[in-house]
Structure formats: structure tokens, C-alpha cells
Design a protein around this motif. Structure first.
Motif, short mmCIF file in Angstrom:
data_model
loop_
_atom_site.label_atom_id
_atom_site.label_comp_id
_atom_site.label_asym_id
_atom_site.label_seq_id
_atom_site.Cartn_x
_atom_site.Cartn_y
_atom_site.Cartn_z
N ILE A 28 0.86 -1.18 0.00
CA ILE A 28 0.00 0.00 0.00
C ILE A 28 0.90 1.23 0.00
CG2 ILE A 28 -1.80 1.29 1.22
CD1 ILE A 28 -2.78 -1.40 0.23
N THR A 29 0.67 2.12 -0.96
CA THR A 29 1.51 3.30 -1.07
C THR A 29 0.90 4.51 -0.36
OG1 THR A 29 0.50 3.86 -3.21
CG2 THR A 29 2.52 2.55 -3.25
N GLN A 30 1.68 5.54 -0.21
CA GLN A 30 1.25 6.75 0.50
C GLN A 30 0.02 7.35 -0.15
OE1 GLN A 30 4.45 9.48 1.11
NE2 GLN A 30 3.15 11.09 1.93
N ASN A 31 -0.95 7.73 0.70
CA ASN A 31 -2.21 8.35 0.29
C ASN A 31 -3.11 7.45 -0.55
OD1 ASN A 31 -0.36 11.20 0.45
ND2 ASN A 31 -2.35 11.19 1.44
N ASP A 32 -2.87 6.15 -0.47
CA ASP A 32 -3.80 5.21 -1.09
C ASP A 32 -5.06 5.14 -0.22
OD1 ASP A 32 -4.92 3.33 -2.74
OD2 ASP A 32 -3.33 1.84 -2.50
N PHE A 33 -6.16 4.75 -0.83
CA PHE A 33 -7.39 4.44 -0.12
C PHE A 33 -7.72 3.02 -0.53
CE2 PHE A 33 -11.77 6.41 1.15
CZ PHE A 33 -12.07 5.28 1.89
N ALA A 34 -7.45 2.07 0.36
CA ALA A 34 -7.57 0.65 0.04
C ALA A 34 -8.68 0.01 0.84
CB ALA A 34 -6.25 -0.07 0.32
N CYS A 35 -9.37 -0.93 0.22
CA CYS A 35 -10.44 -1.67 0.87
C CYS A 35 -10.09 -3.15 0.84
CB CYS A 35 -11.76 -1.43 0.16
SG CYS A 35 -13.15 -2.34 0.88
N ILE A 36 -10.15 -3.79 2.00
CA ILE A 36 -9.93 -5.23 2.12
C ILE A 36 -11.28 -5.93 2.09
CG2 ILE A 36 -8.99 -7.08 3.56
CD1 ILE A 36 -7.12 -4.99 4.83
N ILE A 37 -11.48 -6.78 1.09
CA ILE A 37 -12.75 -7.49 0.95
C ILE A 37 -12.49 -8.99 0.92
CG2 ILE A 37 -13.78 -5.57 -0.33
CD1 ILE A 37 -13.51 -7.30 -2.87
N GLY A 38 -13.56 -9.76 1.07
CA GLY A 38 -13.44 -11.21 1.01
C GLY A 38 -14.51 -11.87 1.85
N PRO A 39 -14.65 -13.18 1.74
CA PRO A 39 -15.70 -13.90 2.47
C PRO A 39 -15.43 -13.93 3.96
CG PRO A 39 -14.21 -15.46 1.41
CD PRO A 39 -13.82 -14.10 0.92
N ASN A 40 -16.48 -14.19 4.74
CA ASN A 40 -16.31 -14.34 6.18
C ASN A 40 -15.35 -15.49 6.46
OD1 ASN A 40 -18.10 -12.29 6.85
ND2 ASN A 40 -19.88 -13.66 6.87
N GLY A 41 -14.43 -15.26 7.39
CA GLY A 41 -13.44 -16.28 7.70
C GLY A 41 -12.28 -16.35 6.73
N GLY A 42 -12.25 -15.43 5.76
CA GLY A 42 -11.20 -15.47 4.75
C GLY A 42 -9.89 -14.87 5.20
N GLY A 43 -9.89 -14.13 6.32
CA GLY A 43 -8.64 -13.58 6.85
C GLY A 43 -8.53 -12.08 6.82
N LYS A 44 -9.63 -11.36 6.56
CA LYS A 44 -9.58 -9.90 6.43
C LYS A 44 -9.14 -9.23 7.73
CE LYS A 44 -13.92 -9.40 5.33
NZ LYS A 44 -14.33 -10.83 5.51
N THR A 45 -9.84 -9.53 8.82
CA THR A 45 -9.51 -8.91 10.11
C THR A 45 -8.15 -9.38 10.59
OG1 THR A 45 -11.83 -8.60 10.74
CG2 THR A 45 -10.22 -8.70 12.52
N THR A 46 -7.82 -10.64 10.34
CA THR A 46 -6.50 -11.15 10.71
C THR A 46 -5.40 -10.36 10.02
OG1 THR A 46 -7.34 -13.39 11.10
CG2 THR A 46 -4.99 -13.17 10.62
N LEU A 47 -5.58 -10.08 8.73
CA LEU A 47 -4.59 -9.29 8.00
C LEU A 47 -4.44 -7.90 8.61
CD1 LEU A 47 -2.66 -8.92 5.60
CD2 LEU A 47 -4.64 -8.27 4.20
N LEU A 48 -5.56 -7.29 8.98
CA LEU A 48 -5.52 -5.96 9.59
C LEU A 48 -4.77 -6.00 10.93
CD1 LEU A 48 -6.80 -3.30 8.49
CD2 LEU A 48 -8.54 -3.55 10.25
N LYS A 49 -5.03 -7.03 11.73
CA LYS A 49 -4.36 -7.14 13.03
C LYS A 49 -2.87 -7.43 12.88
CE LYS A 49 -8.38 -8.41 15.80
NZ LYS A 49 -9.02 -9.44 16.66
N LEU A 50 -2.49 -8.13 11.84
CA LEU A 50 -1.08 -8.34 11.55
C LEU A 50 -0.40 -7.02 11.20
CD1 LEU A 50 -1.40 -11.63 9.48
CD2 LEU A 50 -0.03 -11.39 11.57
#
Length: 247
Positions: A28-50
Motif C-alpha cells: 500500500i503506497t502513500q495516500n492510497d485508499f484501500a479496501c480489504i474485501i473477502g468472504p467471512n473467515g477469509g482472513g480480512k480482520t487477521t490481515l488488519l491485526k497483523l
């Protein structure tokens, strides 16, 4: 010249024997606006916590602003999916936002400078006049703005949000995304969301997570179905190339 804010390189993570992420790479580069999507249990929140350093990868490397995650925490504002706030507890709006200054103050009462930063954060989200109101008296959309103000109170360069529009009506969702779009002018924004049709009006990058990770820019497409459903001009996600992540 763009600089990398987030670098996730070949990261894997497991809860016990259950593999959640496998060799995930994100940039992710400076001033990007990124959205993490995917199915439930796919690892979205885990990636954020990492990214936050709340979890340690089983393998791979994560750097935020070129530093290990824990060293970069004072530059990150975070809004969790479920804020642990008891609505029966008599706390004011300003008190909630001041929680975001905990890493910027010594023991004892909050000083004048910390209160000024909290009021400034409330002004940014349009709620300065409600600073003395009980947090429990606010609407759902106002509470989410207060929690974003709490994340902004630490004066971050990177804002991470986990499902910021959950349980909000469509109008409040769109207002919140407009706010995040304005904040993106000053900082990098990364959020987890299921509301792809809304988010894709604003985001620049889509991070699709389903154990593995694929990244895609957003393409604008005409969508009569979206217009009919939401009553406004929206965009959906169009991937530039096919992928096998299941998103």
C-alpha cells in the motif's frame, strides 16, 4: 514519488492448526485508499491485526513506514470492528476521543494540549458541538464518527478501520465514506468492508483476501442495478485480470 506505507511480504498465519493466511503479499503506497474485501473467515480482520502488530506472522515479514509494526504504532490510528464501550457507562463524547491520546500523555489528568487535539479530531468529523454529550445518546452514525475521531486523536499518518459502517443505514454509510474520502487527502486509509458497491465509489485499491491475497485497482463501470438499488451513482469492482482467490 510514491513511498510504501505498508509492505506485507509472503506472510502466513495460523490459529493453531487452522491456516488463515498463506504467503500473502500486500503493498500500500502513500495516500492510497484501500479496501480489504473477502468472504467471512477469509482472513480480512487477521490481515488488519497483523498490520497493527497485534498478531505475529507464522512466517514472512511486515513493515509499516519501513519499520517493524510495533515501532510504527504511534503513526497508526485504528478503529476496531466492535468497540468495547459500555453504553451504560456515563462517558462523554470528548472522554471517548481522549482515549486516543493515551500513548501521547503521561500518567494523570489529560492536559490542555491533549484536550485541544481531541476537540480538533471531533471538529474533523463534524461533531465538535457534541463534545459534552453522553456517548450513549448519539445515533449509530454519530458514534462511528466519534470512534473515528478517537483514532484521529493520535495524529496518525495511516488510518486502519475494521467494518466502520456495520449496522448503519445506507445514508449514514455514504456520509461516513465521504468523511473517509476527505481524510484520505491527508493520510493513507485502509478499511475492511463488505459494502463493495458503496466503498468502490471512493477506494483506489482493492485487496481481495481469501487465505491468499490479490490486489486490484478499481475500475468504474455503469451499473443500472446498483443505481436502482441505492438510488445514486455508485461503482462496483472490476478486476483488471482474472484471479483464483474466490472474491
Amino acid at each position: 514519488m510514491e513511498s510504501d506505507v505498508i509492505q506485507v511480504e509472503n506472510v502466513s498465519f495460523a490459529y493453531g492448526p487452522s491456516l488463515v493466511l498463506s504467503r500473502a503479499s500486500v503493498k500500500i503506497t502513500q495516500n492510497d485508499f484501500a479496501c480489504i474485501i473477502g468472504p467471512n473467515g477469509g482472513g480480512k480482520t487477521t490481515l488488519l491485526k497483523l498490520m497493527l502488530g497485534l498478531l505475529e506472522p507464522t512466517e514472512g515479514n511486515i513493515r509499516i513506514f519501513g519499520m517493524p509494526t510495533k515501532q510504527a504504532r504511534n503513526r497508526i490510528g485504528y478503529m476496531p470492528q466492535h468497540a468495547q464501550l459500555d453504553l451504560q457507562f456515563p462517558v462523554s463524547v470528548l472522554d471517548v476521543v481522549l482515549m486516543g491520546r493515551l500513548g501521547h500523555t503521561t500518567l494523570g489528568p489529560y492536559g490542555r494540549a491533549n484536550r485541544a487535539k481531541a476537540r480538533e479530531a471531533l471538529e474533523t468529523v463534524g461533531l465538535r458541538d457534541l463534545r459534552s454529550r453522553p456517548f450513549s445518546s448519539l445515533s449509530g452514525g454519530q458514534r462511528q464518527r466519534v470512534l473515528i475521531a478517537r483514532a484521529l486523536a493520535c495524529e496518525p499518518d495511516l488510518l486502519l478501520l475494521d467494518e466502520p459502517t456495520s449496522n448503519l443505514d445506507l445514508g449514514s454509510q455514504n456520509d461516513l465514506y465521504e468523511l473517509l474520502n476527505n481524510l484520505n487527502r491527508e493520510m493513507t486509509v485502509v478499511l475492511v468492508s463488505h459494502d463493495v458497491a458503496f466503498v468502490s465509489k471512493f477506494v483506489k485499491t482493492v485487496v481481495c483476501v481469501n487465505r491468499s491475497v490479490d490486489m486490484h485497482p478499481v475500475k468504474e463501470i455503469a451499473g443500472d442495478f446498483i443505481s436502482e438499488m441505492y438510488g445514486r451513482d455508485m461503482r462496483m469492482i472490476m478486476h483488471e485480470h482474472a484471479h483464483n482467490s474466490g472474491c
